[in-house]
Scaffold this motif. Sequence first.
Motif, short mmCIF file in Angstrom:
data_model
loop_
_atom_site.label_atom_id
_atom_site.label_comp_id
_atom_site.label_asym_id
_atom_site.label_seq_id
_atom_site.Cartn_x
_atom_site.Cartn_y
_atom_site.Cartn_z
N ALA A 11 2.22 -32.90 -104.13
CA ALA A 11 1.82 -33.22 -103.00
C ALA A 11 2.89 -32.73 -101.89
O ALA A 11 2.58 -32.38 -100.67
CB ALA A 11 1.75 -34.77 -102.71
N CYS B 10 4.35 -37.27 -97.60
CA CYS B 10 3.33 -37.84 -98.61
C CYS B 10 3.40 -39.55 -98.56
O CYS B 10 4.34 -39.86 -98.00
CB CYS B 10 3.77 -37.27 -100.00
SG CYS B 10 2.84 -38.03 -101.48
N ALA C 194 -4.24 -36.42 -103.16
CA ALA C 194 -3.70 -35.71 -103.93
C ALA C 194 -3.20 -36.07 -105.18
O ALA C 194 -2.91 -35.41 -106.12
CB ALA C 194 -2.20 -35.43 -103.18
#
Length: 137
Positions: free
Chosen positions: A121, A55, A102
């Motif tokens: 995420a 992420c 996200a």
Amino acid sequence: MVNINRIVAVVDDDESVRRALKRLLHSFGIQVETFPSGEAFLSTLSSGASCHPACVIVDFQMPGIDGLELQRRVGPTGVPIVFMTVHDDPAVREKAVKRGAAGYLKKPLDDAALIRAVEKALELPVLAQSELSTNFS
């Protein structure tokens, strides 16, 4: 599918923000790599370095490569991006969300909202790690 790779990249031109987010995420057991710019982050990815994040948390407004441009370049890899910004422009938010953000959070950040966005995420599937170092131009 939950990512086993829990490295989160934090990209922000403000050192104090990078440091605070690193401490916060570490307190939840999440590994963090920080980057002072979009260019530094992309350079690390394209060099084949060991940082392959699950992420990315990125400041929208930075000198050089801004958050939307970073999203455009990283988007094909499938790595989820959580935006943070001081200037909440509805048009920018809409563009980021349409491109698959996200999360989109306003600064000052609400710690709980950030952790929820990152955990969400991290549950998204990510492309194979070998695909992370391609398509960054």
